[in-house]
Design a protein around this motif. Structure first.
Motif, PDB file in Angstrom:
ATOM      1  N   ALA A  35       2.177   4.124  23.114  1.00 36.02           N
ATOM      2  CA  ALA A  35       1.886   4.064  21.679  1.00 36.02           C
ATOM      3  C   ALA A  35       2.011   2.632  21.176  1.00 36.02           C
ATOM      4  O   ALA A  35       2.839   1.853  21.677  1.00 36.02           O
ATOM      5  N   GLY A  36       1.203   2.283  20.181  1.00 42.22           N
ATOM      6  CA  GLY A  36       1.303   0.955  19.580  1.00 42.22           C
ATOM      7  C   GLY A  36       2.565   0.813  18.767  1.00 42.22           C
ATOM      8  O   GLY A  36       3.115   1.791  18.245  1.00 42.22           O
ATOM      9  N   ASP A  37       3.072  -0.411  18.657  1.00 41.36           N
ATOM     10  CA  ASP A  37       4.297  -0.665  17.890  1.00 41.36           C
ATOM     11  C   ASP A  37       4.056  -0.455  16.395  1.00 41.36           C
ATOM     12  O   ASP A  37       3.047  -0.903  15.842  1.00 41.36           O
ATOM     13  N   ASP A  38       5.000   0.236  15.751  1.00 41.00           N
ATOM     14  CA  ASP A  38       4.942   0.398  14.299  1.00 41.00           C
ATOM     15  C   ASP A  38       5.390  -0.900  13.624  1.00 41.00           C
ATOM     16  O   ASP A  38       6.099  -1.719  14.221  1.00 41.00           O
ATOM     17  N   ILE A  39       4.992  -1.083  12.367  1.00 41.50           N
ATOM     18  CA  ILE A  39       5.515  -2.201  11.585  1.00 41.50           C
ATOM     19  C   ILE A  39       6.151  -1.642  10.311  1.00 41.50           C
ATOM     20  O   ILE A  39       5.709  -0.624   9.769  1.00 41.50           O
ATOM     21  N   VAL A  40       7.208  -2.288   9.873  1.00 46.93           N
ATOM     22  CA  VAL A  40       7.948  -1.872   8.691  1.00 46.93           C
ATOM     23  C   VAL A  40       7.904  -3.009   7.674  1.00 46.93           C
ATOM     24  O   VAL A  40       8.340  -4.132   7.972  1.00 46.93           O
ATOM     25  N   LEU A  41       7.386  -2.727   6.492  1.00 41.37           N
ATOM     26  CA  LEU A  41       7.302  -3.720   5.418  1.00 41.37           C
ATOM     27  C   LEU A  41       8.458  -3.469   4.452  1.00 41.37           C
ATOM     28  O   LEU A  41       8.531  -2.416   3.806  1.00 41.37           O
ATOM     29  N   LYS A  42       9.370  -4.417   4.350  1.00 44.38           N
ATOM     30  CA  LYS A  42      10.523  -4.278   3.463  1.00 44.38           C
ATOM     31  C   LYS A  42      10.129  -4.681   2.046  1.00 44.38           C
ATOM     32  O   LYS A  42       9.577  -5.754   1.829  1.00 44.38           O
ATOM     33  N   MET A  43      10.442  -3.788   1.106  1.00 39.93           N
ATOM     34  CA  MET A  43      10.085  -4.007  -0.298  1.00 39.93           C
ATOM     35  C   MET A  43      11.298  -3.737  -1.178  1.00 39.93           C
ATOM     36  O   MET A  43      12.194  -2.979  -0.792  1.00 39.93           O
ATOM     37  N   PRO A  44      11.345  -4.325  -2.379  1.00 35.62           N
ATOM     38  CA  PRO A  44      12.471  -4.056  -3.273  1.00 35.62           C
ATOM     39  C   PRO A  44      12.485  -2.602  -3.750  1.00 35.62           C
ATOM     40  O   PRO A  44      11.433  -1.951  -3.843  1.00 35.62           O
ATOM     41  N   VAL A  45      13.674  -2.100  -4.031  1.00 38.37           N
ATOM     42  CA  VAL A  45      13.781  -0.773  -4.621  1.00 38.37           C
ATOM     43  C   VAL A  45      13.135  -0.807  -6.009  1.00 38.37           C
ATOM     44  O   VAL A  45      13.389  -1.713  -6.807  1.00 38.37           O
ATOM     45  N   GLY A  46      12.294   0.192  -6.289  1.00 42.28           N
ATOM     46  CA  GLY A  46      11.571   0.222  -7.553  1.00 42.28           C
ATOM     47  C   GLY A  46      10.115  -0.196  -7.423  1.00 42.28           C
ATOM     48  O   GLY A  46       9.397  -0.280  -8.422  1.00 42.28           O
ATOM     49  N   THR A  47       9.660  -0.432  -6.193  1.00 38.63           N
ATOM     50  CA  THR A  47       8.270  -0.845  -5.972  1.00 38.63           C
ATOM     51  C   THR A  47       7.328   0.353  -6.079  1.00 38.63           C
ATOM     52  O   THR A  47       7.596   1.416  -5.527  1.00 38.63           O
ATOM     53  N   ILE A  48       6.244   0.176  -6.788  1.00 42.12           N
ATOM     54  CA  ILE A  48       5.188   1.184  -6.901  1.00 42.12           C
ATOM     55  C   ILE A  48       4.013   0.715  -6.055  1.00 42.12           C
ATOM     56  O   ILE A  48       3.548  -0.422  -6.182  1.00 42.12           O
ATOM     57  N   ILE A  49       3.532   1.604  -5.170  1.00 38.95           N
ATOM     58  CA  ILE A  49       2.420   1.279  -4.277  1.00 38.95           C
ATOM     59  C   ILE A  49       1.191   2.031  -4.771  1.00 38.95           C
ATOM     60  O   ILE A  49       1.174   3.255  -4.817  1.00 38.95           O
ATOM     61  N   THR A  50       0.152   1.279  -5.137  1.00 33.53           N
ATOM     62  CA  THR A  50      -1.045   1.826  -5.754  1.00 33.53           C
ATOM     63  C   THR A  50      -2.269   1.449  -4.943  1.00 33.53           C
ATOM     64  O   THR A  50      -2.326   0.362  -4.359  1.00 33.53           O
ATOM     65  N   ASP A  51      -3.254   2.361  -4.907  1.00 33.98           N
ATOM     66  CA  ASP A  51      -4.539   2.047  -4.285  1.00 33.98           C
ATOM     67  C   ASP A  51      -5.243   1.007  -5.152  1.00 33.98           C
ATOM     68  O   ASP A  51      -5.540   1.257  -6.326  1.00 33.98           O
ATOM     69  N   ALA A  52      -5.508  -0.156  -4.588  1.00 35.66           N
ATOM     70  CA  ALA A  52      -6.086  -1.249  -5.370  1.00 35.66           C
ATOM     71  C   ALA A  52      -7.496  -0.948  -5.844  1.00 35.66           C
ATOM     72  O   ALA A  52      -7.951  -1.520  -6.841  1.00 35.66           O
TER      73      ALA A  52
END
Length: 356
Positions: A82-99
């Motif tokens: 399997a390919g290696d996963d990547i983890v993106l660290k973000m601040p607590v309270g981040t909203i992820i929206t479809d651009a």
């Protein structure tokens, strides 16, 4: 570190590896049969809420994030890795929206929360998968599935219980430094605060709340005037707003009541829900008003504002009146916490108290 509360990123999960066509070749075994393995899964992309981060500046300069693809299948019944996963660290309270569509996809509200934001593609099948009684030497295989690709907008809304609201130089930074562990820049000129500051207010053992100080607002902020409109989003998750009013402005021609009304109007224009939040009036810089004039000036401000909620008279500089304010704020927030823990359709009399 520069405070950045908005960023755009492109993410791509890994593609799955292709299946393999292979047959056993051993001495004295003319018809060894198929032994082509499956391809490996592509790497996933995760978002992790990290309490040690308070800005999205890392994503401002690093926009493209790709996970590794899965390894192709091989002979001898060997599946691809399997390919290696990547983890993106973000601040607590981040909203992820479809651009592209503006749809809110995820919200990171809990420290340590990890969410898969792009799924890696499944690996393709090798020819050993297609072996049957009537097809003993299959030459079929399937390619790996592509991983998900997304264009995302990241928006940070800080998680605070209390938000400080007021004109530039109303004393918000002085107040947050007086009641919490925050140490913002303080000066005698407007717009000293250029980005939100968070502070933890300790009321007692295991009793605390978080307060947020945002840049001061001016009239026309909802249309983009000044700095405060850029950070009003950080007040949307608060439970209580403290509206600081300067009782002793430097310029005698400045009317603090008119300024207070202008800020309330800007709140309503920006967000109706934010306007409806509980808002307490905090009259600051009491130390700069002569003792014999304080009562009359306070009554005049409250009367002209037609304000009927809690009123606190403080001096953030000398900390006069800050302790009663802090205790009242904590009691309000604690009461809201308790009300949220009891379901609406359950009679509170039948909810058992926590055991000692």
């Amino acid at each position: 570190m520069k405070f950045v509360d908005e960023a755009y990123i492109d993410i791509a999960a890994g593609d799955g590896g292709n299946g393999c066509v292979s047959f056993r070749h051993e001495k004295y075994k003319e018809f060894g049969g198929p032994n082509g393995g499956d391809g490996g899964r592509g790497g996933h992309v995760y978002a992790l809420a990290d309490v040690n981060l308070n800005t999205l500046v890392d994503f401002r300069f690093s926009r493209r994030h790709e996970a590794k693809r899965g390894q192709h299948g091989m002979g001898s019944d060997m599946f691809g890795a399997a390919g290696d996963d990547i983890v993106l660290k973000m601040p607590v309270g981040t909203i992820i929206t479809d651009a592209e569509t503006g749809e809110v996809l995820y919200e990171l509200l809990t420290p340590g929360e990890q969410i898969m934001i792009a799924k890696g593609g499944d690996g393709g099948f090798g020819n050993m998968r297609f072996k049957s009684a009537i097809n003993r030497a299959p030459r079929q295989k399937t390619p790996g599935w592509p991983g998900e690709k997304k264009n995302l907008k990241l928006e940070l809304k800080v998680l605070a219980d209390v938000g400080l609201l007021g004109m530039p130089n109303a004393g918000k930074s002085t107040l947050i430094s007086a009641i919490s562990n925050a140490r913002p820049k303080i000066a005698d000129y407007p717009f000293t605060t250029l980005h939100p500051n968070l502070g933890v207010v300790r009321v007692g053992p295991e009793q605390s709340f978080v307060v947020a100080d945002v840049p001061g607002l001016i009239e026309g902020a909802s249309e983009g005037a000044g700095l405060g409109h850029q950070f009003l989003r950080h007040l949307q998750r608060t439970r209580l707003l403290l509206h600081l009013v300067d009782l002793a402005p430097f310029d005698d021609a400045v009317d603090p009541v008119a300024q207070a009304k202008a800020i309330v109007g800007e709140l309503k224009k920006y967000d109706e829900a934010l306007f409806r939040k509980p808002r307490w009036l905090v009259l600051n810089k009491l130390d700069m008003v002569p003792a014999e004039e304080r009562e009359a000036r306070v009554k005049d401000v409250v009367r002209r504002l037609r304000y009927k909620g809690p009123v606190f008279e403080i001096s953030a500089l000398t900390r006069e009146g800050c302790e009663p304010l802090v205790k009242a704020v904590f009691q309000h927030i604690h009461a809201e916490h308790l009300s949220e823990q009891v379901p609406v359709d359950v009679d509170p009399r039948f909810v058992s108290a926590p055991s000692e």
